[in-house]
Design a protein around this motif. Structure first.
Motif, PDB file in Angstrom:
ATOM      1  N   SER A 206       0.929  -1.091  -0.028  1.00 31.75           N
ATOM      2  CA  SER A 206       0.019   0.087  -0.237  1.00 31.75           C
ATOM      3  C   SER A 206       0.912   1.228  -0.047  1.00 31.75           C
ATOM      4  O   SER A 206       0.452   2.320  -0.761  1.00 31.75           O
TER       5      SER A 206
ATOM      6  N   SER B 191       2.664   1.501  -3.371  1.00 28.09           N
ATOM      7  CA  SER B 191       1.394   1.954  -4.485  1.00 28.09           C
ATOM      8  C   SER B 191       1.130   3.216  -4.253  1.00 28.09           C
ATOM      9  O   SER B 191       1.205   4.192  -5.232  1.00 28.09           O
TER      10      SER B 191
ATOM     11  N   ALA C 163      -2.920  -6.852  -4.538  1.00 32.75           N
ATOM     12  CA  ALA C 163      -4.067  -6.215  -5.183  1.00 32.75           C
ATOM     13  C   ALA C 163      -4.805  -5.419  -4.173  1.00 32.75           C
ATOM     14  O   ALA C 163      -5.292  -4.271  -4.488  1.00 32.75           O
ATOM     15  N   ALA C 164      -5.000  -5.882  -3.076  1.00 33.82           N
ATOM     16  CA  ALA C 164      -5.566  -5.189  -1.791  1.00 33.82           C
ATOM     17  C   ALA C 164      -4.861  -4.162  -1.566  1.00 33.82           C
ATOM     18  O   ALA C 164      -5.365  -3.001  -1.062  1.00 33.82           O
TER      19      ALA C 164
ATOM     20  N   GLY D 137      -5.349  -0.968  -3.651  1.00 37.38           N
ATOM     21  CA  GLY D 137      -6.575  -0.380  -3.185  1.00 37.38           C
ATOM     22  C   GLY D 137      -6.467   0.475  -2.083  1.00 37.38           C
ATOM     23  O   GLY D 137      -6.967   1.582  -1.918  1.00 37.38           O
TER      24      GLY D 137
ATOM     25  N   ILE E 213      -4.619   3.722  -2.781  1.00 38.02           N
ATOM     26  CA  ILE E 213      -5.560   4.937  -3.362  1.00 38.02           C
ATOM     27  C   ILE E 213      -6.195   5.311  -2.008  1.00 38.02           C
ATOM     28  O   ILE E 213      -6.334   6.656  -1.797  1.00 38.02           O
ATOM     29  N   GLY E 214      -6.576   4.630  -0.986  1.00 40.76           N
ATOM     30  CA  GLY E 214      -7.099   5.288   0.043  1.00 40.76           C
ATOM     31  C   GLY E 214      -6.358   6.102   0.812  1.00 40.76           C
ATOM     32  O   GLY E 214      -6.669   7.311   1.061  1.00 40.76           O
TER      33      GLY E 214
END
Length: 375
Positions: free
Chosen positions: A34, A37, A318-319, A322, A325-326
């Motif tokens: 996370s 990303s 993949a999680a 996401g 982005i949050g």
């Protein structure tokens, strides 16, 4: 024996049979990917915001002359170029960075997009499509009058009739806002305060200096370079690309900072994943012995554990994208809540924001599971 279906069945069966263990292992991957990303998404989003400003500021022109310390531009040069028969239109621009103080006495926070003072130009006077359109009120005409773009006015609570303060390197001036404008360059927190051209020349500059000359027409780059040897002459595409690269290099630190957090999280996650798979292997010793007894090879057993690691890595990565982005949305919200501003033209999710976290997450998970799988 066909090893691939057997490995896949074993991996999927064990993943489905130990859902809590799957969730905890996936969380270790999510935590690291996370940040990785998010770093790429934040950097790409900032780059997109500034790219939009740069693209619009050059759109419609063919050639650009930029002022440099050694070769400063003047408005007279723009008049000489405009007199050429192969030149359709010339726009001489100038702008200067300012500190903008709102009517409540608080400095305006542009979020890195900048606060600028520039002369007001109508669409008929500009080469590009970045001229100001009056949305409310009127254009500035006299000393002490100014207009400001509606986005900046909304962020700072400025309305027509208010008095704002602009501070440049030489003076401080009180200006009455007589209108609100719409500027295509006003992305995110960008603030543009415009005064009448005559006022700008007499009160805020020496009356001759220019920062940029935009040319539309058939005149070539070589012709202008011959007229003004040593001056910075380039095509609009080259100038836009150069500014974009400079900004991208400045914004790369966001990727580095969040990427560093991501790598640290992945390093910690490596131990968690490795310990998890060590327990998995230890708990399945009898199962593996039975499978070896019925003819499954060591490579097949190792492959089944690694296949499980690949599935976990893909799900976690993949999680993590996401969550990344949050994470960027949270950063933007926090910056806005503190009044820091943010040049926001929407989140930009490029290929690097997807591919790199996926590759890193799967690779770290597989490598973490490799030693227990071999054992």
């Amino acid at each position: 024996m066909n090893s691939l279906p057997i490995q896949r069945k074993l991996s999927l069966r064990n993943i489905g049979a130990h859902k809590l263990r799957l969730i905890m292992t996936v969380l270790a991957v999510v935590l690291g990917t996370s940040f990785v990303s998010g770093g790429f998404i934040l950097s790409a989003s900032l780059s997109k915001a500034f790219d939009d400003i740069i693209t619009v500021s050059y759109e419609g022109s063919d050639l650009v002359m930029q002022s440099t310390p050694d070769y400063p531009l003047t408005r007279a040069m723009g008049d000489d170029i405009a007199a050429r028969p192969d030149v359709e239109k010339v726009e001489v621009t100038d702008m200067q960075s300012i500190v903008l103080i709102g009517p409540d006495g608080s400095p305006y926070q542009s979020g890195g997009a900048g606060s600028w003072l520039l002369p007001f130009s109508s669409p008929e006077e500009t080469v590009t499509d970045s001229s100001a359109t009056i949305l409310e009120g009127r254009s500035p005409a006299s000393p002490g009058e100014a207009v400001i773009n509606a986005g900046a006015a909304e962020r700072s609570g400025i309305v027509p009739g208010d008095t704002i303060t602009v501070i440049n390197t030489e003076k401080r001036a009180e200006l009455e806002v007589v209108g609100l404008t719409e500027l295509s360059t006003a992305t995110g927190g960008w603030a543009g305060v415009q005064v009448a051209l005559e006022v700008y020349q007499t009160e805020f500059s020496d009356g001759e200096s220019a920062s940029r000359i935009l040319i539309r027409g058939d005149v070539t780059e070589e012709t202008l370079a011959g007229m003004y040897p040593g001056f910075d002459v380039s095509t609009s595409e080259e100038a836009a690309e150069r500014e974009t690269e400079e900004i991208s290099s400045l914004l790369a630190f966001f990727t580095y900072i969040l990427g560093a957090f991501g790598l640290i999280a992945l390093l910690v996650g490596t131990f968690i994943i490795s310990n998890t798979f060590s327990m998995i292997v230890a708990q399945r010793t009898k199962e593996f012995a039975l499978l070896r007894a019925v003819g499954m090879s060591r490579q097949q057993l190792t492959g089944s554990v690694l296949a499980e690691a690949v599935v976990i890595g893909l799900i976690g990565s993949a999680a993590g994208i996401g969550v990344g982005i949050g994470l960027v949305r949270v950063i933007v919200t926090v910056m806005e809540s503190f009044g820091l501003g943010f040049p926001d033209s929407g989140l930009a999710v490029d290929a690097g924001s997807i591919i790199i976290p996926l590759v890193v997450g799967v690779a770290v998970t597989v490598l973490s599971a490799w030693v227990p799988a071999r054992r």
